[in-house]
Design a protein around this motif. Sequence first.
Motif, PDB file in Angstrom:
ATOM      1  N   LYS A   1       0.835  -1.204   0.000  1.00  0.00           N
ATOM      2  CA  LYS A   1       0.000   0.000   0.000  1.00  0.00           C
ATOM      3  C   LYS A   1       0.867   1.251   0.000  1.00  0.00           C
TER       4      LYS A   1
ATOM      5  N   ASP B   1       2.366   1.586  -3.393  1.00  0.00           N
ATOM      6  CA  ASP B   1       1.371   2.069  -4.352  1.00  0.00           C
ATOM      7  C   ASP B   1       1.270   3.589  -4.295  1.00  0.00           C
ATOM      8  N   MET B   2       1.293   4.146  -3.095  1.00  0.00           N
ATOM      9  CA  MET B   2       1.246   5.598  -2.931  1.00  0.00           C
ATOM     10  C   MET B   2       2.505   6.238  -3.490  1.00  0.00           C
TER      11      MET B   2
ATOM     12  N   LYS C   1       2.294   6.379  -7.268  1.00  0.00           N
ATOM     13  CA  LYS C   1       1.365   7.413  -7.725  1.00  0.00           C
ATOM     14  C   LYS C   1       1.973   8.802  -7.593  1.00  0.00           C
ATOM     15  N   LYS C   2       2.854   8.976  -6.601  1.00  0.00           N
ATOM     16  CA  LYS C   2       3.529  10.263  -6.412  1.00  0.00           C
ATOM     17  C   LYS C   2       4.804  10.359  -7.238  1.00  0.00           C
TER      18      LYS C   2
END
Length: 233
Positions: A190, A193-194, A197-198
């Motif tokens: 998780k 994943d962040m 995305k960043k």
Amino acid sequence: MDDKMLEKSPPTVLWFSRGDRMVLIVGGILVGALLGFAVPFVASWGASLTWIPFQGPLELIASWSQWWVRYVCIGVGILLGLVLVAAAFYDTARVAVSETQVHITEKGETVTVTRSQVATAFVDGKELVLLDAASRQLVRVSSEEKRDAIEVAFEQRGYQVAPGDPYDDLYYLWVPESPGLAPEVNAVLKARDMALKKKAGSDARELRSELDRLGVVVRDRKTSQYWRPLVRS
């Protein structure tokens, strides 16, 4: 042949060739110079059209009538072109393969993997992947070289090369709270994943290493993460 003889053998470098580097440098200079040469003309044209935004800066540039202005613009354009070329060199992985080790340099960081650590090498899309005997990813790095060139470089140095990912059928799409994964693994995925995305590449690489420690291998397909367990040979 002993190790000393092997070390004297020059490594095969997978990166921009000398010709490619010259083309990029000369191209950057020419494109930058042309853009710099065009700046005063474009500024004058833009300043004549009131509907174009940034009229203030355009009028300021158009008002520079000194003879040296065009040469300054050309110089700045050349400098910017060379900066872009340098950024491309910096961001593109340079892989040096010898009979005893592999050096990977990317974004100013160098990783060295010894021959004894590498069980399998293969190309996955546009990425070079090196696995150890436990199927752990020692290296997963993007490469501008063609698949054939990468495979030949490793085969000629005596590495075991696979035609593709030998564990391709073991991957599962990760979704939050995936069943079958320990809570700590889901937490790391998780967080990764962040980071993806960043576009925080360094954080994503560190979290990949943490997943290896937890017994999970991860690879990316566009914006999705796929995972598999370690497989000892």
